[in-house]
Design a protein around this motif. Structure first.
Motif, PDB file in Angstrom:
ATOM      1  N   GLY A 141      -8.421   0.396   2.696  1.00 36.60           N
ATOM      2  CA  GLY A 141      -9.788  -0.020   2.400  1.00 36.60           C
ATOM      3  C   GLY A 141     -10.285  -1.021   3.412  1.00 36.60           C
ATOM      4  N   CYS A 142     -11.492  -0.797   3.885  1.00 38.84           N
ATOM      5  CA  CYS A 142     -12.157  -1.753   4.752  1.00 38.84           C
ATOM      6  C   CYS A 142     -13.146  -2.547   3.909  1.00 38.84           C
ATOM      7  CB  CYS A 142     -12.861  -1.044   5.902  1.00 38.84           C
ATOM      8  SG  CYS A 142     -11.697  -0.149   6.979  1.00 38.84           S
ATOM      9  N   THR A 143     -14.065  -3.234   4.535  1.00 44.36           N
ATOM     10  CA  THR A 143     -15.050  -4.007   3.794  1.00 44.36           C
ATOM     11  C   THR A 143     -15.909  -3.041   2.986  1.00 44.36           C
ATOM     12  OG1 THR A 143     -15.106  -5.636   5.541  1.00 44.36           O
ATOM     13  CG2 THR A 143     -16.899  -5.681   3.955  1.00 44.36           C
ATOM     14  N   THR A 144     -15.731  -3.046   1.693  1.00 46.19           N
ATOM     15  CA  THR A 144     -16.485  -2.121   0.847  1.00 46.19           C
ATOM     16  C   THR A 144     -17.856  -2.668   0.543  1.00 46.19           C
ATOM     17  OG1 THR A 144     -15.528  -3.136  -1.114  1.00 46.19           O
ATOM     18  CG2 THR A 144     -14.400  -1.213  -0.210  1.00 46.19           C
ATOM     19  N   VAL A 163       0.842  -1.201   0.000  1.00 44.85           N
ATOM     20  CA  VAL A 163       0.000   0.000   0.000  1.00 44.85           C
ATOM     21  C   VAL A 163       0.876   1.250   0.000  1.00 44.85           C
ATOM     22  CG1 VAL A 163      -1.951  -1.118   1.133  1.00 44.85           C
ATOM     23  CG2 VAL A 163      -0.143  -0.095   2.510  1.00 44.85           C
ATOM     24  N   PRO A 164       0.337   2.385  -0.461  1.00 40.19           N
ATOM     25  CA  PRO A 164       1.116   3.632  -0.465  1.00 40.19           C
ATOM     26  C   PRO A 164       1.271   4.211   0.937  1.00 40.19           C
ATOM     27  CG  PRO A 164      -1.098   4.027  -1.304  1.00 40.19           C
ATOM     28  CD  PRO A 164      -0.965   2.547  -1.132  1.00 40.19           C
ATOM     29  N   THR A 165       2.492   4.633   1.256  1.00 41.97           N
ATOM     30  CA  THR A 165       2.772   5.242   2.556  1.00 41.97           C
ATOM     31  C   THR A 165       3.446   6.607   2.433  1.00 41.97           C
ATOM     32  OG1 THR A 165       4.856   4.009   2.650  1.00 41.97           O
ATOM     33  CG2 THR A 165       2.952   3.024   3.738  1.00 41.97           C
ATOM     34  N   CYS A 219      -4.973   2.382  13.690  1.00 45.18           N
ATOM     35  CA  CYS A 219      -6.262   2.513  13.010  1.00 45.18           C
ATOM     36  C   CYS A 219      -6.960   1.160  12.960  1.00 45.18           C
ATOM     37  CB  CYS A 219      -6.065   3.046  11.595  1.00 45.18           C
ATOM     38  SG  CYS A 219      -5.128   4.583  11.493  1.00 45.18           S
ATOM     39  N   LEU A 220      -8.273   1.187  12.756  1.00 44.98           N
ATOM     40  CA  LEU A 220      -9.057  -0.050  12.596  1.00 44.98           C
ATOM     41  C   LEU A 220     -10.281   0.229  11.750  1.00 44.98           C
ATOM     42  CD1 LEU A 220     -11.174  -0.996  15.741  1.00 44.98           C
ATOM     43  CD2 LEU A 220     -10.512   1.340  15.147  1.00 44.98           C
ATOM     44  N   CYS A 266      -6.188  -1.677   6.749  1.00 47.69           N
ATOM     45  CA  CYS A 266      -6.455  -0.378   7.374  1.00 47.69           C
ATOM     46  C   CYS A 266      -5.209   0.000   8.164  1.00 47.69           C
ATOM     47  CB  CYS A 266      -7.694  -0.481   8.281  1.00 47.69           C
ATOM     48  SG  CYS A 266      -8.069   1.010   9.225  1.00 47.69           S
ATOM     49  N   TYR A 267      -4.570   1.096   7.797  1.00 49.99           N
ATOM     50  CA  TYR A 267      -3.256   1.382   8.364  1.00 49.99           C
ATOM     51  C   TYR A 267      -3.051   2.872   8.592  1.00 49.99           C
ATOM     52  CZ  TYR A 267      -2.234   2.498   3.472  1.00 49.99           C
ATOM     53  OH  TYR A 267      -2.275   3.021   2.213  1.00 49.99           O
TER      54      TYR A 267
END
Length: 315
Positions: free
Chosen positions: A256-259, A191-193, A311-312, A221-222
């Motif tokens: 992204g979480c559960t979309t 993922v992009p940071t 995060c969560l 999720c980060y």
């Protein structure tokens, strides 16, 4: 032997050699790259326009598997396919025969559309600006697909986006992206940071486009750094008052979480096939824990700034 007879003889030899060589040519790679790795329609519902009418856009998708047009794992299937001059002829012949038993999803996943070390992904994308009731929204649309090298490392990869397509302000920017790493540990994604920015000239103003500068392996999720600066007043023991710049990494939550991706319209003949999707998210990535930073402001007032530590996903 006169000239016409010589030409006729050469033509016969050419056709004979062509027929012999064609028996040893494997058309599979050519056909799968052209037929399987291609753009397919994928309509997504994005909301209502300013008139209240529903808006759905064909954002497209890259087909990553052949879908059982032939079975390269069986010798009989290869012999049957080699009898036909083209993929179109082969598919037409299958329609005239009795329908074969449906293949399982597991079997279909064993039919890659590209090479062993390649994946089918987008090669051209444009950004469409749609005016909805809640305001303008940008939607990324896949234009073309191709076979690209499968990367095992988590690195930043180029990602070209066309903004204001078919206008005098059309601009192509490498916004960057992260490799779809197949060697990632369980539960982690590339993922992009780190981020940068680019300017795009428009009829009304200059838009600031966020670009990806670096990638890391993270959970879905980060937290990523987000630095803010404040003026801090410090009183020293000798009575001297100093004003200095204080840097605080307040952080921000990404990922992204559960979309939602709920299907709004399914095929009557095949319930597994969805014609229209809803891309609205059903949960979001929010702060889970934080820490506080207390200091004296520029005007001598006590100020507290909270910074995110984790995060969560939350409904």
């Amino acid at each position: 032997m006169d000239v016409p007879q010589q030409l006729l003889l050469l033509l016969c030899v050419h056709l004979s050699l062509t027929g012999v060589l064609s028996k040893h040519i494997d058309h599979r790679n050519l056909f799968t790259q052209r037929v399987c790795c291609k753009r397919q329609s994928h309509f997504v519902y994005i909301g209502q326009d300013i008139s209240g009418s529903p808006v759905s856009i064909d954002v497209g998708m890259c087909r990553s598997h052949c879908g059982g047009a032939f079975r390269p794992s069986h010798a009989a299937g290869q012999q049957e396919y080699s009898k036909h001059a083209s993929m179109l002829e082969f598919l037409r012949s299958k329609k005239t025969r009795e329908p074969a038993a449906p293949e399982s999803a597991e079997a279909l996943n064993q039919l890659p559309s590209c090479g062993v070390d390649q994946v089918c992904g987008p090669t051209g994308m444009r950004v469409e600006r749609v005016h909805l009731q809640e305001g303008p929204r940008e939607v990324e649309v896949i234009e073309e697909c191709h076979c690209e090298i499968k990367l095992t490392q988590c690195i930043r990869v180029p990602a070209l986006r066309t903004y204001y397509s078919e206008t005098p302000y059309e601009t192509v920017i490498d916004v960057g992206g992260c490799s779809r790493s197949k060697g990632s540990p369980e539960g982690l994604s590339c993922v992009p940071t780190k981020f940068d920015s680019a300017l795009v000239e428009t009829p009304n103003k200059v838009d600031l486009i966020q670009t990806v500068a670096g990638c890391e392996l993270k959970e879905s999720c980060y937290r990523v750094p987000y630095v803010e600066y404040y003026y801090e007043t410090v009183h020293h023991a000798d009575g001297v008052k100093e004003e200095r710049l204080k840097e605080i990494d307040v952080g921000t939550c990404l990922g992204g979480c559960t979309t939602g991706n709920r299907c709004l319209l399914r095929s009557p003949s095949d319930p597994k096939m969805c014609h229209l999707w809803d891309d609205r998210q059903s949960s979001s990535c929010v702060p889970q824990s934080y820490e506080s930073h207390t200091f004296l402001s520029q005007h001598g007032q006590l100020r507290t700034v909270l910074s995110i530590t984790s995060c969560l996903c939350q409904n």
